[in-house]
Motif scaffolding. Structure first.
Motif, PDB file in Angstrom:
ATOM      1  N   GLN A  91       0.828  -1.206   0.000  1.00 27.69           N
ATOM      2  CA  GLN A  91       0.000   0.000   0.000  1.00 27.69           C
ATOM      3  C   GLN A  91       0.864   1.260   0.000  1.00 27.69           C
ATOM      4  O   GLN A  91       0.605   2.202  -0.747  1.00 27.69           O
ATOM      5  N   LEU A  92       1.888   1.287   0.827  1.00 22.81           N
ATOM      6  CA  LEU A  92       2.776   2.450   0.867  1.00 22.81           C
ATOM      7  C   LEU A  92       3.517   2.614  -0.453  1.00 22.81           C
ATOM      8  O   LEU A  92       3.661   3.722  -0.971  1.00 22.81           O
ATOM      9  N   PHE A  93       3.985   1.503  -1.000  1.00 18.33           N
ATOM     10  CA  PHE A  93       4.693   1.542  -2.273  1.00 18.33           C
ATOM     11  C   PHE A  93       3.774   2.073  -3.370  1.00 18.33           C
ATOM     12  O   PHE A  93       4.170   2.908  -4.184  1.00 18.33           O
ATOM     13  N   ASP A  94       2.513   1.625  -3.373  1.00 22.69           N
ATOM     14  CA  ASP A  94       1.535   2.101  -4.357  1.00 22.69           C
ATOM     15  C   ASP A  94       1.282   3.603  -4.204  1.00 22.69           C
ATOM     16  O   ASP A  94       1.184   4.333  -5.192  1.00 22.69           O
ATOM     17  N   ILE A  95       1.176   4.076  -2.964  1.00 22.56           N
ATOM     18  CA  ILE A  95       0.953   5.502  -2.719  1.00 22.56           C
ATOM     19  C   ILE A  95       2.142   6.304  -3.240  1.00 22.56           C
ATOM     20  O   ILE A  95       1.969   7.321  -3.917  1.00 22.56           O
ATOM     21  N   LEU A  96       3.344   5.844  -2.951  1.00 22.33           N
ATOM     22  CA  LEU A  96       4.538   6.543  -3.446  1.00 22.33           C
ATOM     23  C   LEU A  96       4.551   6.577  -4.973  1.00 22.33           C
ATOM     24  O   LEU A  96       4.848   7.615  -5.573  1.00 22.33           O
ATOM     25  N   ASN A  97       4.212   5.465  -5.599  1.00 22.98           N
ATOM     26  CA  ASN A  97       4.204   5.413  -7.061  1.00 22.98           C
ATOM     27  C   ASN A  97       3.113   6.286  -7.653  1.00 22.98           C
ATOM     28  O   ASN A  97       3.326   6.928  -8.675  1.00 22.98           O
ATOM     29  N   GLU A  98       1.928   6.326  -7.026  1.00 24.54           N
ATOM     30  CA  GLU A  98       0.851   7.207  -7.496  1.00 24.54           C
ATOM     31  C   GLU A  98       1.314   8.644  -7.508  1.00 24.54           C
ATOM     32  O   GLU A  98       1.117   9.367  -8.459  1.00 24.54           O
ATOM     33  N   ASN A  99       1.949   9.065  -6.414  1.00 25.23           N
ATOM     34  CA  ASN A  99       2.413  10.439  -6.331  1.00 25.23           C
ATOM     35  C   ASN A  99       3.491  10.718  -7.357  1.00 25.23           C
ATOM     36  O   ASN A  99       3.523  11.782  -7.965  1.00 25.23           O
ATOM     37  N   ARG A 100       4.380   9.777  -7.569  1.00 26.46           N
ATOM     38  CA  ARG A 100       5.460   9.951  -8.549  1.00 26.46           C
ATOM     39  C   ARG A 100       4.859  10.070  -9.942  1.00 26.46           C
ATOM     40  O   ARG A 100       5.241  10.919 -10.722  1.00 26.46           O
ATOM     41  N   GLU A 101       3.878   9.216 -10.277  1.00 25.22           N
ATOM     42  CA  GLU A 101       3.238   9.246 -11.593  1.00 25.22           C
ATOM     43  C   GLU A 101       2.466  10.544 -11.790  1.00 25.22           C
ATOM     44  O   GLU A 101       2.511  11.139 -12.845  1.00 25.22           O
ATOM     45  N   ASP A 102       1.766  11.018 -10.751  1.00 29.65           N
ATOM     46  CA  ASP A 102       1.021  12.266 -10.843  1.00 29.65           C
ATOM     47  C   ASP A 102       1.963  13.430 -11.122  1.00 29.65           C
ATOM     48  O   ASP A 102       1.639  14.326 -11.872  1.00 29.65           O
ATOM     49  N   GLY A 103       3.119  13.397 -10.507  1.00 25.94           N
ATOM     50  CA  GLY A 103       4.087  14.491 -10.680  1.00 25.94           C
ATOM     51  C   GLY A 103       4.676  14.537 -12.082  1.00 25.94           C
ATOM     52  O   GLY A 103       5.146  15.570 -12.521  1.00 25.94           O
ATOM     53  N   GLN A 104       4.630  13.411 -12.800  1.00 25.74           N
ATOM     54  CA  GLN A 104       5.215  13.372 -14.135  1.00 25.74           C
ATOM     55  C   GLN A 104       4.245  13.843 -15.204  1.00 25.74           C
ATOM     56  O   GLN A 104       4.627  14.058 -16.317  1.00 25.74           O
ATOM     57  N   ARG A 105       2.995  14.006 -14.847  1.00 24.65           N
ATOM     58  CA  ARG A 105       2.009  14.435 -15.861  1.00 24.65           C
ATOM     59  C   ARG A 105       2.122  15.895 -16.136  1.00 24.65           C
ATOM     60  O   ARG A 105       2.459  16.709 -15.394  1.00 24.65           O
TER      61      ARG A 105
END
Length: 105
Positions: A91-105
């Motif tokens: 869950q934490l890893f997914d949250i970190l990845n979501e934020n990273r992906e959002d920042g790349q848009r």
């Protein structure tokens, strides 16, 4: 790289996740305020601006959900005192990845 992130301590996960969420929220709020100001100034662009504003609100809602997930993990940690479960780590890893992906848009 991915393996190393999965081995981070609970404190590091929490710190990184919380920082990402806070930065994401601050940016979304700032952009939402800008869009709302533009909507007031120009009625012609309201439809287009409304769609943009909705995206920022959606982003804020997602960050709320992430905070709730993080709080649930922390609560389990307090009651169990056994470290992160594999599910917690995912869950934490997914949250970190979501934020990273959002920042790349």
């Amino acid at each position: 790289k991915m393996g190393k992130q999965r081995d981070l301590s609970l404190e590091t996960y929490i710190e990184k996740t919380t920082t990402n969420i806070e930065e994401d929220r601050a940016m979304a709020k700032s952009l939402l305020i800008d869009v709302m100001t533009d909507m007031k100034a120009s009625t012609a662009d309201r439809r287009e601006m409304g769609a943009i504003a909705a995206k920022y609100v959606e982003n804020l809602q997602r960050s709320n959900e992430q905070l709730v997930k993080l709080a649930a993990i922390l609560q389990r940690q307090k009651t169990n005192q056994v470290g992160l479960t594999e599910d917690d780590k995912e869950q934490l890893f997914d949250i970190l990845n979501e934020n990273r992906e959002d920042g790349q848009r």
